[in-house]
Scaffold this active site. Structure first.
Site, PDB file in Angstrom:
ATOM      1  CD  GLU A  56     -30.478   8.109 -28.554  1.00 60.82           C
ATOM      2  OE1 GLU A  56     -30.598   7.626 -29.686  1.00 60.82           O
ATOM      3  OE2 GLU A  56     -31.396   8.689 -27.942  1.00 60.82           O
ATOM      4  CD  GLU A  58     -14.763  10.051 -29.796  1.00 54.77           C
ATOM      5  OE1 GLU A  58     -15.914   9.882 -29.334  1.00 54.77           O
ATOM      6  OE2 GLU A  58     -14.115  11.097 -29.613  1.00 54.77           O
ATOM      7  CB  THR A  71     -33.017   9.835 -20.362  1.00 53.18           C
ATOM      8  OG1 THR A  71     -31.691  10.176 -20.773  1.00 53.18           O
ATOM      9  CG2 THR A  71     -33.923  11.047 -20.485  1.00 53.18           C
TER      10      THR A  71
HETATM   11  C1  LIG Z   1     -27.307  12.892 -20.033  1.00 50.02           C
HETATM   12  C2  LIG Z   1     -27.161  11.463 -20.486  1.00 50.02           C
HETATM   13  C3  LIG Z   1     -28.294  10.729 -20.778  1.00 50.02           C
HETATM   14  C4  LIG Z   1     -28.174   9.385 -21.167  1.00 50.02           C
HETATM   15  N1  LIG Z   1     -29.317   8.637 -21.372  1.00 50.02           N
HETATM   16  C5  LIG Z   1     -29.194   7.299 -21.590  1.00 50.02           C
HETATM   17  C6  LIG Z   1     -30.360   6.482 -21.634  1.00 50.02           C
HETATM   18  O1  LIG Z   1     -31.494   6.960 -21.508  1.00 50.02           O
HETATM   19  N2  LIG Z   1     -30.204   5.150 -21.811  1.00 50.02           N
HETATM   20  C7  LIG Z   1     -28.961   4.564 -21.947  1.00 50.02           C
HETATM   21  O2  LIG Z   1     -28.886   3.347 -22.105  1.00 50.02           O
HETATM   22  N3  LIG Z   1     -27.832   5.331 -21.907  1.00 50.02           N
HETATM   23  C8  LIG Z   1     -27.925   6.675 -21.721  1.00 50.02           C
HETATM   24  N4  LIG Z   1     -26.779   7.447 -21.653  1.00 50.02           N
HETATM   25  C9  LIG Z   1     -25.472   6.811 -21.777  1.00 50.02           C
HETATM   26  C10 LIG Z   1     -24.731   7.162 -23.060  1.00 50.02           C
HETATM   27  O3  LIG Z   1     -25.346   6.549 -24.169  1.00 50.02           O
HETATM   28  C11 LIG Z   1     -23.261   6.716 -22.861  1.00 50.02           C
HETATM   29  O4  LIG Z   1     -22.700   7.657 -21.928  1.00 50.02           O
HETATM   30  C12 LIG Z   1     -22.486   6.692 -24.134  1.00 50.02           C
HETATM   31  O5  LIG Z   1     -22.927   5.652 -24.972  1.00 50.02           O
HETATM   32  C13 LIG Z   1     -20.954   6.518 -23.896  1.00 50.02           C
HETATM   33  O6  LIG Z   1     -20.684   5.507 -22.990  1.00 50.02           O
HETATM   34  P1  LIG Z   1     -19.685   5.833 -21.761  1.00 50.02           P
HETATM   35  O7  LIG Z   1     -20.194   7.052 -21.096  1.00 50.02           O
HETATM   36  O8  LIG Z   1     -19.557   4.594 -20.925  1.00 50.02           O
HETATM   37  O9  LIG Z   1     -18.300   6.173 -22.422  1.00 50.02           O
HETATM   38  P2  LIG Z   1     -17.150   5.136 -22.863  1.00 50.02           P
HETATM   39  O10 LIG Z   1     -17.705   4.068 -23.707  1.00 50.02           O
HETATM   40  O11 LIG Z   1     -16.376   4.745 -21.657  1.00 50.02           O
HETATM   41  O12 LIG Z   1     -16.235   6.074 -23.775  1.00 50.02           O
HETATM   42  C14 LIG Z   1     -15.206   6.925 -23.277  1.00 50.02           C
HETATM   43  C15 LIG Z   1     -14.457   7.478 -24.481  1.00 50.02           C
HETATM   44  O13 LIG Z   1     -13.806   6.391 -25.190  1.00 50.02           O
HETATM   45  C16 LIG Z   1     -14.210   6.407 -26.549  1.00 50.02           C
HETATM   46  N5  LIG Z   1     -14.283   5.047 -27.092  1.00 50.02           N
HETATM   47  C17 LIG Z   1     -14.891   3.966 -26.555  1.00 50.02           C
HETATM   48  N6  LIG Z   1     -14.766   2.914 -27.369  1.00 50.02           N
HETATM   49  C18 LIG Z   1     -14.087   3.334 -28.461  1.00 50.02           C
HETATM   50  C19 LIG Z   1     -13.646   2.723 -29.675  1.00 50.02           C
HETATM   51  N7  LIG Z   1     -13.904   1.442 -29.966  1.00 50.02           N
HETATM   52  N8  LIG Z   1     -12.950   3.478 -30.564  1.00 50.02           N
HETATM   53  C20 LIG Z   1     -12.687   4.774 -30.307  1.00 50.02           C
HETATM   54  N9  LIG Z   1     -13.081   5.417 -29.196  1.00 50.02           N
HETATM   55  C21 LIG Z   1     -13.775   4.706 -28.275  1.00 50.02           C
HETATM   56  C22 LIG Z   1     -15.577   7.086 -26.537  1.00 50.02           C
HETATM   57  O14 LIG Z   1     -15.919   7.588 -27.806  1.00 50.02           O
HETATM   58  C23 LIG Z   1     -15.366   8.174 -25.480  1.00 50.02           C
HETATM   59  O15 LIG Z   1     -14.696   9.261 -26.063  1.00 50.02           O
HETATM   60  C24 LIG Z   1     -26.882   8.792 -21.307  1.00 50.02           C
HETATM   61  C25 LIG Z   1     -25.741   9.569 -21.031  1.00 50.02           C
HETATM   62  C26 LIG Z   1     -25.862  10.866 -20.607  1.00 50.02           C
HETATM   63  C27 LIG Z   1     -24.608  11.646 -20.269  1.00 50.02           C
END
Ligand SMILES: Cc1cc2nc3c(=O)[nH]c(=O)nc-3n(C[C@H](O)[C@H](O)[C@H](O)COP(=O)(O)OP(=O)(O)OC[C@H]3O[C@@H](n4cnc5c(N)ncnc54)[C@H](O)[C@@H]3O)c2cc1C
Length: 395
Positions: A377, A381, A172
């Site tokens: 954040e 899950e 962001t």
């Molecule tokens: C609009 C937007 C703004 C954002 N802003 C920021 C920011 O400013 N700074 C920053 O650092 N990040 C930011 N993010 C990132 C955000 O925090 C991550 O997208 C989020 O933490 C999930 O990570 P991922 O997208 O890689 O999903 P993944 O970790 O790949 O997860 C995919 C799915 O698997 C599930 N999963 C993963 N591990 C497990 C587990 N151990 N047990 C059960 N289920 C699991 C998840 O819950 C999800 O359903 C932003 C994201 C968006 C979309």
């Protein structure tokens, strides 16, 4: 040691439900700002994915980019309860502005406030809190989402500098920000204890914005990749000691999650209000649809769940203001409020019928925007994991 029972009772007894006159005045001021300065432009910004820099600057002038920080650091010196009210009121009108204010305040600026030295606070926090600079915070990477242990960005010590290489995803303010706090690996052998936090000027050489995301919702908030190629920063830009970055980030998220709960709450409130108004005015079968029991049940469920989400969110905020640990309570508020917001926005579209599926009515945008709250954040899950770990640890 205080038992869970004592802690829960203390919290229940100490929390007042009424806002003070000062808290109400802040809430009212932000509501008026949102309705006059943001509401007329919401769909235009959303359509073209325009970050409303000038509007965010006006919020800065009102102290809303430094809500939580003492006046000596350029902040408004307000409480977490005020902060929840601010983010809720902005998000009731536009979640994009809500998430912007939340990411700036509780991720970037708060990381500097909690872990910066006095000199670092003077250099970096003051301009952020005064609203002169926009802050970003980068933990997520392509291979490190829910599991930050997967961090690949490196910071290598070289003379008087650290040299950063790698990239951060979904940041962001990644393309509009001025300053970022970034997590990078300084010791590959130490797991999460090998991750450190750095403050970086986003206008310096070696760091640039990469892909700007084309998003489902919150489209006026800026979300972009940050790419670091031999990004050389002074030694003094390390926050805390080497290896403390991961633990710092988790503590920052304890506060950040309260703001995502407030973001969800505001959008749910906005979706509810437009649904109630629509249900009273839309007539079918010769009467307002608000008189049908199905619609009344929807409205009753929406209002009840929003109230419950607000209480959980204010509890977490109140506990933060008392200096109590809030890992479990922040995660509960974030989990519950975000899932409520998704249910409420879904019902909002349902109440609007076909019109809710069009961009002429607010329900459509709330439906798209709220989904971020169950992801950013820490996904739902992950919140359940955080809550369960705390329950098991403290039982
Ligand atoms: C609009 C937007 C703004 C954002 N802003 C920021 C920011 O400013 N700074 C920053 O650092 N990040 C930011 N993010 C990132 C955000 O925090 C991550 O997208 C989020 O933490 C999930 O990570 P991922 O997208 O890689 O999903 P993944 O970790 O790949 O997860 C995919 C799915 O698997 C599930 N999963 C993963 N591990 C497990 C587990 N151990 N047990 C059960 N289920 C699991 C998840 O819950 C999800 O359903 C932003 C994201 C968006 C979309």
């Amino acid at each position: 040691m205080t038992s869970v029972l004592e802690m829960d009772t203390t919290v229940a007894a100490g929390m007042g439900f009424a806002l003070s006159d000062e808290q109400l005045a802040v809430k009212k001021m932000v509501r008026e700002f949102a309705e006059s300065e943001i509401a007329p432009h919401v769909m235009e910004w959303d359509e073209v994915q325009r970050f409303p820099r000038e509007t965010v600057a006006k919020l800065g002038a009102l102290g809303m980019l430094g809500v939580l920080f003492p006046e000596e650091y350029g902040g408004a010196g307000l409480s977490y309860v005020d902060y929840v009210n601010v983010v809720e009121e902005l998000s009731r009108v536009d979640g994009s502005v809500g998430i912007s204010v939340a990411a700036h305040n509780s991720l970037c600026a708060n990381h500097l406030y909690l872990f910066g030295t006095e000199a670092q606070k003077r250099t970096w926090l003051v301009p952020l809190a005064e609203g002169r600079r926009i802050g970003a915070w980068g933990l997520t990477e392509a291979g490190a989402g829910s599991d930050a242990k997967g961090t690949r960005t490196t910071a290598v010590s070289d003379g008087d500098s650290w040299v950063l290489n790698g990239s951060k995803n979904f940041i962001t303010h990644g393309s509009v920000g001025d300053v970022a706090v970034l997590m990078a690996v300084t010791d590959r052998t130490a797991g999460t204890h090998g991750i450190s936090a750095f403050v970086v000027d986003l206008h310096q050489p070696g760091i640039r914005a990469g892909k700007k995301e084309n998003k489902l919702g919150l489209r006026a908030s800026d979300t972009a990749t940050l790419v670091m190629e031999d990004c050389r920063i002074p030694k003094e830009n390390l926050l805390g000691r080497p290896g403390e970055g991961f633990v710092q980030a988790m503590k920052v998220l304890d506060g950040g999650r309260i703001s995502i709960a407030a973001l969800a709450l505001g959008m749910a409130q906005g979706a509810f209000e437009c649904s109630l108004a629509y249900a009273k005015q839309r007539e079918q079968f010769g009467k307002p649809i608000a008189e049908f029991q199905s619609i009344q049940n929807y409205l009753a469920d929406m209002a009840t769940e929003i109230d419950a989400a607000r209480l959980l969110t204010l509890r977490a905020a109140w506990m933060k203001d008392q200096g109590l640990p809030t890992t479990k309570e922040s995660a509960m508020a974030k989990l519950f409020a975000s899932e409520v917001a998704v249910r409420v926005a879904n019902l909002a579209v349902q109440i609007h019928g076909g019109y809710g599926f069009t961009k002429d009515f607010k329900a459509e945008k709330f439906y798209r925007d709220v989904k971020l709250c169950t992801i950013g954040e820490g996904t739902s899950e992950i919140q359940r994991m955080v809550i369960a770990r705390q329950l098991v640890k403290n039982s």
